[in-house]
Design a protein around this motif. Structure first.
Motif, short mmCIF file in Angstrom:
data_model
loop_
_atom_site.label_atom_id
_atom_site.label_comp_id
_atom_site.label_asym_id
_atom_site.label_seq_id
_atom_site.Cartn_x
_atom_site.Cartn_y
_atom_site.Cartn_z
N SER A 11 0.83 -1.21 0.00
CA SER A 11 0.00 0.00 0.00
C SER A 11 0.86 1.26 0.00
O SER A 11 0.56 2.23 -0.70
CB SER A 11 -0.93 -0.01 1.22
OG SER A 11 -1.79 -1.12 1.18
N LEU A 12 1.93 1.25 0.78
CA LEU A 12 2.84 2.40 0.80
C LEU A 12 3.56 2.56 -0.54
O LEU A 12 3.80 3.69 -0.99
CB LEU A 12 3.86 2.24 1.92
CG LEU A 12 3.45 2.77 3.30
CD1 LEU A 12 4.48 2.38 4.34
CD2 LEU A 12 3.24 4.27 3.28
N THR A 13 3.89 1.44 -1.17
CA THR A 13 4.54 1.51 -2.48
C THR A 13 3.61 2.14 -3.51
O THR A 13 4.02 2.99 -4.31
CB THR A 13 4.98 0.10 -2.94
OG1 THR A 13 5.87 -0.45 -1.98
CG2 THR A 13 5.67 0.16 -4.29
N VAL A 14 2.35 1.73 -3.47
CA VAL A 14 1.35 2.31 -4.38
C VAL A 14 1.22 3.81 -4.13
O VAL A 14 1.15 4.61 -5.07
CB VAL A 14 -0.01 1.61 -4.22
CG1 VAL A 14 -1.10 2.36 -4.98
CG2 VAL A 14 0.07 0.17 -4.72
N ALA A 71 2.30 9.39 -5.75
CA ALA A 71 2.92 10.70 -5.47
C ALA A 71 3.87 11.10 -6.59
O ALA A 71 3.96 12.29 -6.95
CB ALA A 71 3.66 10.65 -4.14
N LEU A 72 4.58 10.14 -7.16
CA LEU A 72 5.49 10.45 -8.26
C LEU A 72 4.74 10.84 -9.53
O LEU A 72 5.18 11.70 -10.29
CB LEU A 72 6.40 9.25 -8.54
CG LEU A 72 7.42 8.91 -7.44
CD1 LEU A 72 8.13 7.60 -7.76
CD2 LEU A 72 8.43 10.04 -7.25
N GLN A 73 3.58 10.21 -9.74
CA GLN A 73 2.78 10.50 -10.93
C GLN A 73 1.98 11.79 -10.78
O GLN A 73 1.68 12.46 -11.77
CB GLN A 73 1.83 9.34 -11.22
CG GLN A 73 2.55 8.08 -11.69
CD GLN A 73 1.59 6.92 -11.87
OE1 GLN A 73 0.53 6.87 -11.26
NE2 GLN A 73 1.96 5.98 -12.73
N ASN A 74 1.61 12.11 -9.53
CA ASN A 74 0.78 13.28 -9.27
C ASN A 74 1.41 14.15 -8.19
O ASN A 74 0.94 14.17 -7.05
CB ASN A 74 -0.63 12.86 -8.84
CG ASN A 74 -1.29 11.94 -9.85
OD1 ASN A 74 -1.68 12.36 -10.93
ND2 ASN A 74 -1.41 10.66 -9.49
N GLN A 92 -0.26 16.13 -4.95
CA GLN A 92 -1.55 15.57 -4.56
C GLN A 92 -1.42 14.84 -3.23
O GLN A 92 -0.45 14.11 -3.00
CB GLN A 92 -2.04 14.60 -5.63
CG GLN A 92 -3.38 13.94 -5.30
CD GLN A 92 -3.85 13.05 -6.44
OE1 GLN A 92 -4.04 13.51 -7.56
NE2 GLN A 92 -4.00 11.76 -6.16
N ALA A 93 -2.40 15.01 -2.36
CA ALA A 93 -2.36 14.35 -1.05
C ALA A 93 -2.51 12.84 -1.23
O ALA A 93 -3.25 12.36 -2.10
CB ALA A 93 -3.49 14.88 -0.17
N ALA A 94 -1.80 12.10 -0.43
CA ALA A 94 -1.88 10.65 -0.48
C ALA A 94 -3.21 10.18 0.11
O ALA A 94 -3.83 10.88 0.91
CB ALA A 94 -0.72 10.03 0.29
N VAL A 148 -1.63 12.71 11.16
CA VAL A 148 -1.76 11.34 10.66
C VAL A 148 -1.70 11.36 9.14
O VAL A 148 -2.68 11.70 8.46
CB VAL A 148 -3.08 10.69 11.14
CG1 VAL A 148 -3.18 9.26 10.64
CG2 VAL A 148 -3.17 10.74 12.66
N GLN A 149 -0.54 11.01 8.59
CA GLN A 149 -0.34 11.07 7.14
C GLN A 149 0.85 10.22 6.73
O GLN A 149 1.69 9.86 7.56
CB GLN A 149 -0.09 12.52 6.70
CG GLN A 149 1.13 13.15 7.34
CD GLN A 149 1.57 14.41 6.64
OE1 GLN A 149 1.82 14.39 5.44
NE2 GLN A 149 1.66 15.51 7.39
N CYS A 150 0.88 9.89 5.44
CA CYS A 150 1.99 9.11 4.87
C CYS A 150 2.98 9.98 4.11
O CYS A 150 4.17 9.65 4.05
CB CYS A 150 1.46 8.05 3.91
SG CYS A 150 0.37 6.83 4.65
#
Length: 199
Positions: free
Chosen positions: A30-33, A38-41, A44-46, A54-56
């Motif tokens: 899930s973190l990899t996705v 994040a790299l594609q957008n 944009q917030a994860a 509380v965030q990644c």
């Protein structure tokens, strides 16, 4: 090879390894996705960003999130396969040599040390609590405690009868020790980040 206690398959340890491995692998996936998104957008917030606390994103974008030069979740994708395979093998009746158990335990020692460092960085440096990271913490801790107890109990770490007795006793206390570790983490997070005030 080392014999299992009374020649029985260590079903409880096997199930714990499988469950921990599956949960840990899913958290890493899930973190990899999220990292790919994040790299594609950029900007944009994860999907796991729920608040400033509380965030990644902060963890994934930090130097701590790529200790070896690539995203930490990739380590998890590879490493969490091992407990799953070992757990399934134990259920199937496999018996492993002493050296194998020592290496497997050392893997968990490394994982636990890495998690302790990541917890300290998350709470005291980054000031965030990453949801999927916390899932990883929650399975690494009992996995480390249980495997440590098991290798002691079965004599993979040659500490004699006293070591085996300590391992048997420790194994019974793994659930409580796990809860106490969670409480310590929660208290540190509350004292440092005032988590309750964010709700």
């Amino acid at each position: 090879m080392i014999p299992t206690s009374q020649g029985r398959r260590p079903v409880a340890i096997a199930v714990l390894l499988i469950v921990a491995g599956l949960i840990g692998w899913w958290a890493a996936f899930s973190l990899t996705v999220e990292k790919f998104d994040a790299l594609q957008n950029p900007g944009q917030a994860a999907g796991c960003d729920f608040s400033r606390l509380v965030q990644c994103s902060a963890n994934l974008d930090s130097p701590q999130g790529a200790v070896l030069g690539f995203p930490n979740p990739l380590i998890g994708l590879a490493a969490w396969i091992a407990p799953i395979v070992v757990g399934v093998a134990l259920l199937a009746g496999a018996r492993f040599a002493r050296w194998f158990w020592v290496l497997f335990w050392l893997g968990f020692v490394g994982a636990a040390a890495f998690v302790v460092w990541l917890i300290s960085q998350s709470i005291f440096v980054l000031g965030t609590l990453c949801p999927w990271c916390m899932v990883t913490w929650s399975v690494t801790i009992p996995g480390f405690l249980a495997v440590t107890a098991y290798v002691l109990m079965e004599g993979a770490i040659p500490l004699g009868a006293a070591g085996r007795r300590f391992g048997r006793t420790m194994l019974r206390w793994v659930p409580l020790a796990t809860v106490l570790c969670f409480v310590v983490i929660a208290v540190m997070a509350q004292l440092r980040l005032d988590v309750l005030a964010s709700f």
